[in-house]
Design an enzyme around this catalytic site. Structure first.
Site, mmCIF file in Angstrom:
data_model
loop_
_atom_site.group_PDB
_atom_site.id
_atom_site.type_symbol
_atom_site.label_atom_id
_atom_site.label_comp_id
_atom_site.label_asym_id
_atom_site.label_seq_id
_atom_site.Cartn_x
_atom_site.Cartn_y
_atom_site.Cartn_z
ATOM 1 N N PRO A 13 -0.675 1.465 3.817
ATOM 2 C CA PRO A 13 -0.911 0.960 5.171
ATOM 3 C C PRO A 13 -1.364 2.013 6.186
ATOM 4 C CG PRO A 13 1.437 1.009 4.652
ATOM 5 C CD PRO A 13 0.705 1.267 3.371
ATOM 6 N N ASN A 14 -2.270 1.567 7.003
ATOM 7 C CA ASN A 14 -2.826 2.310 8.155
ATOM 8 C C ASN A 14 -3.861 3.358 7.776
ATOM 9 O OD1 ASN A 14 -1.285 0.990 10.264
ATOM 10 N ND2 ASN A 14 0.497 2.007 9.386
ATOM 11 N N ARG A 21 -7.748 8.055 14.329
ATOM 12 C CA ARG A 21 -6.525 8.223 15.123
ATOM 13 C C ARG A 21 -5.785 9.464 14.624
ATOM 14 N NH1 ARG A 21 -8.562 4.605 17.297
ATOM 15 N NH2 ARG A 21 -7.816 2.579 18.019
ATOM 16 N N TYR A 26 -3.890 14.068 10.665
ATOM 17 C CA TYR A 26 -4.580 13.556 9.476
ATOM 18 C C TYR A 26 -6.037 14.001 9.359
ATOM 19 C CZ TYR A 26 -0.438 10.594 9.402
ATOM 20 O OH TYR A 26 0.857 10.152 9.376
ATOM 21 N N ASN A 76 -1.699 7.152 -2.440
ATOM 22 C CA ASN A 76 -1.089 7.524 -1.172
ATOM 23 C C ASN A 76 -0.424 6.257 -0.642
ATOM 24 O OD1 ASN A 76 -0.308 8.233 1.372
ATOM 25 N ND2 ASN A 76 -2.243 9.227 1.927
ATOM 26 N N ALA A 79 3.453 4.719 4.404
ATOM 27 C CA ALA A 79 4.851 4.440 4.785
ATOM 28 C C ALA A 79 5.654 3.805 3.656
ATOM 29 C CB ALA A 79 4.869 3.541 6.018
ATOM 30 N N ASP A 89 9.005 0.457 -8.686
ATOM 31 C CA ASP A 89 9.161 -0.300 -9.945
ATOM 32 C C ASP A 89 7.809 -0.560 -10.604
ATOM 33 O OD1 ASP A 89 11.903 -0.348 -9.738
ATOM 34 O OD2 ASP A 89 12.007 -2.366 -8.885
ATOM 35 N N GLU A 100 0.997 11.349 -6.772
ATOM 36 C CA GLU A 100 1.400 10.914 -5.425
ATOM 37 C C GLU A 100 0.761 11.881 -4.439
ATOM 38 O OE1 GLU A 100 5.608 11.136 -4.668
ATOM 39 O OE2 GLU A 100 5.303 10.873 -2.502
ATOM 40 N N HIS A 102 -0.245 12.911 -0.367
ATOM 41 C CA HIS A 102 -0.132 12.771 1.085
ATOM 42 C C HIS A 102 -1.086 13.750 1.747
ATOM 43 C CE1 HIS A 102 3.280 10.179 0.521
ATOM 44 N NE2 HIS A 102 3.707 11.043 -0.376
ATOM 45 N N ILE A 103 -1.764 13.264 2.761
ATOM 46 C CA ILE A 103 -2.723 14.098 3.482
ATOM 47 C C ILE A 103 -1.983 15.217 4.217
ATOM 48 C CG2 ILE A 103 -4.392 14.055 5.389
ATOM 49 C CD1 ILE A 103 -4.787 11.004 4.571
ATOM 50 N N SER A 104 -0.921 14.841 4.884
ATOM 51 C CA SER A 104 -0.109 15.815 5.621
ATOM 52 C C SER A 104 1.006 16.341 4.717
ATOM 53 C CB SER A 104 0.503 15.138 6.852
ATOM 54 O OG SER A 104 1.338 14.056 6.463
ATOM 55 N N ARG A 109 7.389 17.412 8.515
ATOM 56 C CA ARG A 109 7.415 16.377 9.550
ATOM 57 C C ARG A 109 8.852 15.894 9.791
ATOM 58 N NH1 ARG A 109 2.804 12.334 8.614
ATOM 59 N NH2 ARG A 109 3.423 11.841 10.730
#
Ligand code: CA2
Length: 148
Positions: A13-14, A21, A26, A76, A79, A89, A100, A102-104, A109
């Site tokens: 999501p997002n 943004r 990001y 990715n 959230a 699962d 897995e 993540h950009i950040s 964080r």
């Protein structure tokens, strides 16, 4: 593993807002640009690149990757990383490499971003390379494909 099996790159999501943004966290690369970078990194290996804001859709795509079967998944989960036992699962059923991503750097964080539910089933975890991490992850999976 077969060289014609696709690599799946799945985004939660997002992430459709990437580059539009919060560039301080990001970056300014858009998701369309990330997709182009992933396709270049995949070379001759077929690549499926998707984004959804829906947990159900993300789970269905993981099932699809399992059934195809995909050579590997770069995911990715955004959230859902921190909330979704259902995504965990679904990934458990995928018997091939999972990155897995993540950009950040989630560990720099706020504490709510520190405990990934997904990491225990991931083959590798990447965080903090910015959007460039996607192409690095695809390249790594492609090399695993070639190595068999
Ligand atoms: O760093 C990452 O890739 C994250 O998975 C992104 C998630 C966040 O919840 C994770 O802790 C780390 C949030 C994605 C939000 O996507 C946006 C992208 C651009 C602009 C605004 C939001």
């Amino acid at each position: 593993m077969c060289l014609t099996d696709p690599i799946y790159v799945l985004n939660g999501p997002n992430l459709n807002r990437l580059g539009k943004r919060e560039p301080a966290i990001y970056g300014s690369t858009t998701l369309a640009e990330v997709e182009a970078q992933c396709r270049a990194a995949a070379g001759d290996v077929p690549l499926v690149f998707r984004q959804t804001n829906s947990e159900q859709q993300l789970i269905e795509w993981i099932h699809e990757a399992t059934d195809v079967p995909a050579a590997g998944i770069v995911i990715n989960p955004a959230a859902f990383t921190f909330t979704s036992i259902a995504v965990l699962d679904a990934l458990k059923m995928f018997g091939r490499p999972i990155v897995e991503l993540h950009i950040s750097n989630i560990h720099r964080r706020e504490p709510i971003y520190h405990r990934s539910l997904v990491s225990p089933v991931a083959t590798a975890v990447m965080a903090g390379f910015g959007a460039a991490g996607y192409a690095i992850a695809v390249d790594a999976l492609r090399k695993m494909c070639v190595a068999g």
